[in-house]
Scaffold this active site. Structure first.
Site, PDB file in Angstrom:
ATOM      1  N   GLU A  24       2.881  49.520  48.598  1.00 42.95           N
ATOM      2  CA  GLU A  24       2.086  48.567  47.834  1.00 42.95           C
ATOM      3  C   GLU A  24       0.635  48.818  48.187  1.00 42.95           C
ATOM      4  O   GLU A  24       0.301  49.020  49.353  1.00 42.95           O
ATOM      5  CB  GLU A  24       2.483  47.127  48.183  1.00 42.95           C
ATOM      6  CG  GLU A  24       3.875  46.802  47.697  1.00 42.95           C
ATOM      7  CD  GLU A  24       4.545  45.717  48.506  1.00 42.95           C
ATOM      8  OE1 GLU A  24       4.168  45.510  49.671  1.00 42.95           O
ATOM      9  OE2 GLU A  24       5.471  45.099  47.974  1.00 42.95           O
ATOM     10  N   TYR A  30      -3.200  58.039  46.844  1.00 41.68           N
ATOM     11  CA  TYR A  30      -1.781  58.021  46.491  1.00 41.68           C
ATOM     12  C   TYR A  30      -1.511  58.782  45.190  1.00 41.68           C
ATOM     13  O   TYR A  30      -0.472  59.439  45.062  1.00 41.68           O
ATOM     14  CB  TYR A  30      -1.263  56.590  46.431  1.00 41.68           C
ATOM     15  CG  TYR A  30      -1.312  55.899  47.767  1.00 41.68           C
ATOM     16  CD1 TYR A  30      -0.760  56.505  48.893  1.00 41.68           C
ATOM     17  CD2 TYR A  30      -1.929  54.664  47.923  1.00 41.68           C
ATOM     18  CE1 TYR A  30      -0.817  55.886  50.137  1.00 41.68           C
ATOM     19  CE2 TYR A  30      -1.988  54.044  49.161  1.00 41.68           C
ATOM     20  CZ  TYR A  30      -1.426  54.660  50.257  1.00 41.68           C
ATOM     21  OH  TYR A  30      -1.479  54.050  51.490  1.00 41.68           O
TER      22      TYR A  30
END
Length: 144
Positions: free
Chosen positions: A93, A105
């Site tokens: 998350e 990411y």
């Protein structure tokens, strides 16, 4: 994990996040089955593997060491560790407003899988949504 090592992780975490975790939280997490840490002098990542899924619990890099490839290196090492422990997917998350982390990411190959409304508390302002990202394992991650 020693109390001083947990305190070191907590200090690094406090540099990176508005709501840092205490040393006791790190010591407790690392005592759990399936939880592993990849630690460098300027940062660390914690990952938890349960059955065939893994989750990045937290990633912290010292402010002065950011944008030098350490974050990607730690993500790569976490993916390798998770794969070795039997994980087929890696989740995390990330705060929607954290552009640098989202870029990291994305570079590592993560894709959006969902959202948690008002998940991250902020010291000065409203809570930020969390984006749930996933990466299928094993993968060939880009070099740092």
């Amino acid at each position: 994990m020693s109390q001083s090592a947990a305190a070191t992780l907590a200090a690094l975490h406090a540099e990176a996040f508005d709501a840092p975790w205490p040393a006791e939280a790190f010591a407790d997490l690392l005592a759990q089955p399936g939880v592993a840490a990849e630690v460098e002098a300027d940062g660390f990542i914690l990952v938890r593997v349960v059955a065939d899924e893994a989750e990045i619990l937290t990633l912290a890099v010292r402010l002065a060491a950011r944008r030098a490839g350490l974050g990607l290196t730690l993500v790569q090492r976490a993916a390798v560790a998770a794969t070795a422990l039997g994980a087929e997917r890696l989740f995390l998350e990330v705060a929607e407003d954290n552009a640098a982390a989202r870029a990291l990411y994305a570079r590592a190959g993560f894709e959006a899988a969902g959202r948690r409304k008002a998940y991250y508390a902020r010291r000065d302002g409203p809570a930020a949504d969390a984006l749930i990202l996933t990466l299928n394992l094993p993968v060939r991650l880009p070099r740092a």
